[in-house]
Design an enzyme around this catalytic site. Sequence first.
Site, PDB file in Angstrom:
ATOM      1  N   CYS A   1      -0.460   4.127   0.035  1.00  0.00           N
ATOM      2  CA  CYS A   1      -1.484   3.249   0.596  1.00  0.00           C
ATOM      3  C   CYS A   1      -2.728   3.334  -0.296  1.00  0.00           C
ATOM      4  O   CYS A   1      -2.624   3.157  -1.504  1.00  0.00           O
ATOM      5  CB  CYS A   1      -1.703   3.672   2.044  1.00  0.00           C
TER       6      CYS A   1
ATOM      7  N   ASP B   1       4.441  -7.331   1.162  1.00  0.00           N
ATOM      8  CA  ASP B   1       3.082  -6.790   1.203  1.00  0.00           C
ATOM      9  C   ASP B   1       2.105  -7.801   0.614  1.00  0.00           C
ATOM     10  O   ASP B   1       2.438  -8.495  -0.346  1.00  0.00           O
ATOM     11  CB  ASP B   1       3.042  -5.481   0.383  1.00  0.00           C
TER      12      ASP B   1
ATOM     13  N   HIS C   1       3.913  -3.260   3.648  1.00  0.00           N
ATOM     14  CA  HIS C   1       3.138  -2.073   3.305  1.00  0.00           C
ATOM     15  C   HIS C   1       3.651  -0.880   4.124  1.00  0.00           C
ATOM     16  O   HIS C   1       4.179  -1.052   5.209  1.00  0.00           O
ATOM     17  CB  HIS C   1       1.666  -2.345   3.649  1.00  0.00           C
TER      18      HIS C   1
END
Lengths: 247, 93
Positions: free
Chosen positions: A123, A183, A215
């Site tokens: 992330c 994503d 994601h």
Amino acid sequence: MYDAMISETVMFPAHGGDGIEGYLARPLAPGPYGGVVVIHHMPGYDAATKEITRNFAAHGYLALMPNLYYREAPGASPDDAAAAARSRGGVPDDRLVGDVAGAASYLKALTSSNGKVGVIGYCSGGRQSFLAACSLDLEAAVDCYGAFVVRTPPEGAPLNVIPLMDKVGDLSCPLLGLFGNDDQFPSPEEVDELEQALKAHGKTYEFHRYDGASHAFFAIDRPSYRPEQAKDGWQRIWTWFAKYLAN
Amino acid sequence: MCTYLTEHLDMTGSGKGPGNWFRFTEALVYYDHPQDAPLEHSVNLDFLAPGEGPSARIAIEMSPEAARAVANAIMATLASFPGQPQTAGTPAR
């Protein structure tokens, strides 16, 4: 096979000489082992990322996850610490680099180290992993769906996050990138752009992009978890670190 | 995704945390990963009192639908009381 390991909280010198907390997991056998600095995601120094850190130890690596929010919230719960860090604008890039440098030095100083250290982040930590690999001499890096490596964040973003494309030439080690094709942060187009820049600079890299994943597809405690893609991703990580960090 | 987008408000109010009531001085509103809600993304509210440490915090995570419902309910409540400001302005202290 002797497979005992230990995981514990340690303090180590980081950016600016600050002592910060980290979660260390390591095999108890003499080694020598490669080291991995694990960079947590934006929700913080949490149980899920501690489990990831232990997973590296179980696979024969010395793993240390710095608590990037320690300065804002020493001793706080991970979610409170994440909120405090967000309130103050997030983790400055120079501080992140200094903290990863401190963690890498700590790992190299362990008697069971083979002297090699890599970095992995998820992330926001994916971007930070790339940043660390462009700023420090490391042996391998993994970027798991890090956003804002290529593009500027949306207008109004309060965090000190800038694109890193001007640093691609400084990448010090082979880079493994793992991305979900659904994503938007980073979008497939941004991943393309990063790949083109890596090619242009003649860097060693390997990207894997997964259909049906967005994601955070590695996050087993979230609805975004995609077991099939995450399982393949873990295999890519083990192969990558075995190639560049093992003896 | 990590949206990073955060609305940051300086405001004062009272909230009840894990210990007792406290006066918060900041509020954050953002759409990002939740810590607990079983959602990929949620509307998150944090009411903070940094002077009292990071644990002085009221945290809420909601779906966008729930957040809209709460926001509409707050606006409807305010609208039903004449004399209340009807537009956003400087938060009352």
